[in-house]
Structures are given as C-alpha cells and as structure tokens.
Scaffold this active site. Sequence first.
Site, PDB file in Angstrom:
ATOM      1  N   SER A 249       0.862  -1.172   0.000  1.00 26.33           N
ATOM      2  CA  SER A 249       0.000   0.000   0.000  1.00 26.33           C
ATOM      3  C   SER A 249       0.907   1.234   0.000  1.00 26.33           C
ATOM      4  O   SER A 249       1.880   1.266  -0.762  1.00 26.33           O
ATOM      5  CB  SER A 249      -0.931  -0.063   1.210  1.00 26.33           C
ATOM      6  OG  SER A 249      -1.894   0.944   1.148  1.00 26.33           O
TER       7      SER A 249
ATOM      8  N   HIS B 289      -2.766  -1.064  -3.345  1.00 28.43           N
ATOM      9  CA  HIS B 289      -3.925  -0.186  -3.139  1.00 28.43           C
ATOM     10  C   HIS B 289      -3.765   1.027  -4.032  1.00 28.43           C
ATOM     11  O   HIS B 289      -2.697   1.611  -4.127  1.00 28.43           O
ATOM     12  CB  HIS B 289      -4.004   0.251  -1.673  1.00 28.43           C
ATOM     13  CG  HIS B 289      -4.283  -0.894  -0.741  1.00 28.43           C
ATOM     14  ND1 HIS B 289      -4.073  -0.820   0.606  1.00 28.43           N
ATOM     15  CD2 HIS B 289      -4.749  -2.136  -0.992  1.00 28.43           C
ATOM     16  CE1 HIS B 289      -4.412  -1.972   1.170  1.00 28.43           C
ATOM     17  NE2 HIS B 289      -4.813  -2.800   0.218  1.00 28.43           N
TER      18      HIS B 289
ATOM     19  N   ASP C 146      -4.197  -4.961   5.643  1.00 25.33           N
ATOM     20  CA  ASP C 146      -4.414  -5.861   4.511  1.00 25.33           C
ATOM     21  C   ASP C 146      -3.133  -6.666   4.253  1.00 25.33           C
ATOM     22  O   ASP C 146      -2.034  -6.161   4.419  1.00 25.33           O
ATOM     23  CB  ASP C 146      -4.764  -5.019   3.269  1.00 25.33           C
ATOM     24  CG  ASP C 146      -5.496  -5.828   2.196  1.00 25.33           C
ATOM     25  OD1 ASP C 146      -5.932  -6.948   2.497  1.00 25.33           O
ATOM     26  OD2 ASP C 146      -5.616  -5.316   1.077  1.00 25.33           O
TER      27      ASP C 146
END
Lengths: 194, 269
Positions: free
Chosen positions: A18, A45, A138
Amino acid sequence: MEKDQIDPDFSVVIIGGSAGSLNALMQILPHLSEIKSFAIVIVVHRKSTDEQTLEELIALKTIINVKPVEDKVPFLPGFIYIAPSNYHLLFEKNRTLSLDTSEKINYSRPSIDVSFESAAEVYKSNLTGILLSGSNADGTLGLKAIQKEGGTVIIQDPKSAEMPYMPNNAIQNTVPDYILNIKEILQFILSIDN
Amino acid sequence: MIEDIELETLINEVYEYYGFDFGSYSRASLKRRVNRIYQLDGFTHFEDFLSKVRYDPEYYKHMVDEITVNVTEMFRDPAFYTVIRNQILPLLGTKPFIRLWHAGCSTGEEVYSMAILLKEAGLLHKSLIYATDINAKVLDSAKKGIFPLRMMKEYSENYRDSGGKEDFSSYYTANYGIAKFNDDLAQKMVFSQHNLVSDTSFNEFDMIFCRNVLIYFDNELQKRVINLFDDSLAVLGFLALGTKETIKYSIAPGKYKQLEREKIWRKIR
C-alpha cells in the site's frame, strides 16, 4: 486431485503493498530482465479512479511485458500482471484470472488478502507472497493462507519500509520464511529462475 | 471453509432442488461468496449447510441473494458517462422513443445515474428504462430510489467528473442518513425480475447496460448472455459492459463497432 493441477514449471510471485510500496517496486522491477518460469502479480492499493496510470508507470520501468488484466485473461509465466483499480483479482483453476466487484476488504478493492488467498488455493507451494510497505492491515491474512498451503512468505523488513505498519502487522501475526530489505527481495526474485 | 468438491455438490443440489444453475459461474468468486455466507451464518459442517439449503426454501433464497454480488455505484467510471452524455444521447435523442435495459441492475445506482443524464438531455419524458435483476430484494430497494447519504460525496464527484453541471444534491432529499432520489427520475423506470442464465429476450432496446455482471460467468455463459443482448438490441443500438469486460470472444467480428476506449459497442448490422 488438486495436486495434479499444479504445474511444476509454473510458479507465481505475488506482491502486495500500500502506501510506500510503489517506491519499493520501482527499486525492484527495473532490475529484472527476464522471468522465465514464473509470473509476477502486483496487488497494490490505488485510487478507484486510476484506470491506467499505474500500469503505464510500471511498464516504463521494466522490460518485462506487462499484461493488461481483463476478465478471464490467460495467466502465463513470463509476464507481469497488475490488479486493476476497483476490482478484486482472483485466480481460476484453469490458468485464467477473474475479477470481482464485491465489497471492499480492509477498506480496499483490490484487496491484498483476497488475491493472496485466491492465489494460495490454486498455486499452493508454487506461490511466493511478498508483502511490502503500507499503513493498513491488509495482506496479513493472505500471507497466512499462503503459508497454510505450503507457499513461501516474505515480508519487507519494516526498517526499510516507508510505512512500516503493514509489514509489522504481518510479522506479528504470521511466521514469515524471510524478512528482507528491498535489495534482498530483488536477489530472491532473481534466484527463482536458477 | 468449504472444499472445491463440496462447492460442486452444492451446485448440483441447488440445480436439482430449485432448478437454478450456478454451474456456469466463475468458480473463484463463487467459492468466496459461498464461504462468506457459510461463515456469516455460523456453519461449521458442510452437511448442515447443505441440508439447510435443501429443505428450507427461505434460506435458499437468502443464500442466492447473498451469493450474487450487489455492489454498485452511481456514475462508476465517470469517463464512461461522459461518452454517453456527449456521443450517445445526441444519437438516441433523434428517435421518437428510447428504450433502455439495465440487466443485472442490483440496487439501481446506475439506473438513477442514467435517468439523470436523460433528464439533463431533455430525453427522459420519451424514454422507458427497464431494470432487471434475479434478486427480488435488491429490486425492491432499487424501486425506492434510496441510497446511503454517506456515498453522496463520492457520487457527486463522479457526477461532476462525468461532465455534470447541475447541483447534484438537487436530485435527492437528505434525511436520517439516506438520500431519497426525486420521484420524477423514477417515473420512466420499470423494475422486474429476470434471470440472465435461463430467461429469454423480452423486448427490443436502443441501449443495453450490463456492467460487471459477466465477470461472474464462465466464457460459455458469457457468450450466451451476449447473444441474448444481441437478440434484444435494435440495429444501431448500443451495448455497454464493465471496464474489464468484452464481447470479443462472443460475437462475430464486424457486427459491432466499439466506441473509442470505452466498453460500449454499437450494433452496425
């Protein structure tokens, strides 16, 4: 039955990240010249409105062919695949990729957990999961799934990550095979073909 | 978590008991959806789950509603709506009457987006928008035109990015966390249940929308559904799919012409 479906000369490296992961990728991808026996899948992401930018940016930094991911595209060694924005990326047993617009997971679509878990189910011990920098949880459950299926788990050393939360969270909740800095991650990927 | 072989058993049993065929659904997504409901409803043994589905038709309905993905947005992919606004509506506007079909409309966000575009183009009064889904629950919700208020910021940005010039908040009334869209937008909408897997064509349309539905189907079923759309589309009509979907493998080349980079095809013969 499922064992038969594993192709011994096809392995998969799936990379999740991310915030701060793009920089890490930019230090890895330009140094890869050719990948023969495996495919690389990138799940990061990104903004839901970013349709092409990430693909174009990565394609500029690598000589490996970046395949645009559309529904049910064939999944083959030798290529880089990038999870498109606003879809979850899934792996089918017949060597194709599929997409899903279901609920966001960990506030994210694509979610790293979703793709890691799906890849683990199909590619089992032929799968290596790498989790990079990020500031969200995540990826941790995805790495657990990869480990459970016999795959290899690599986490970026939080000290070398711009955003250490994501790798730290994964280290605390899994038993990684390796904790590596960017250079070592690159060395690992380079060693796969040999 | 259920195993692959259990998923196949479930598919067969559902077909046998209820006649609904999940056999042509993409397995990776279907398995995730089934596992999700299995866990949400607290099952630990597959046999219990299977007999519940078998003998409790209400639970079966609930399962189907939960398995089918119902995530949708207003003005998702603003560039798509810009093309409709600037290139397609002027063409459709020359017709005395415009028929549209949203296949797999879910909770209706795209149907209302389209009604807004038609209204702004001065075409809504001569349009008829059919909106169908297999899921009766989402259709009930779509009919009401009620969406979560917290989504309005994102939707109004999408609307503006698509070329919208009005005050987006003038299209709804905000109240206790919900946004109720104006009744005049819904006047030309017809909602009904339709199953793309087993039902046939029911009208001829000038434009068909089916965005992010085919991704849940295997190639064989995709082909069948696209041919159902082809049968339902007037010559010079438009077919719109999701940004990662294509008709390329389903329709003879030359029959349709794609509009620029968007996933919109015009039937040319």
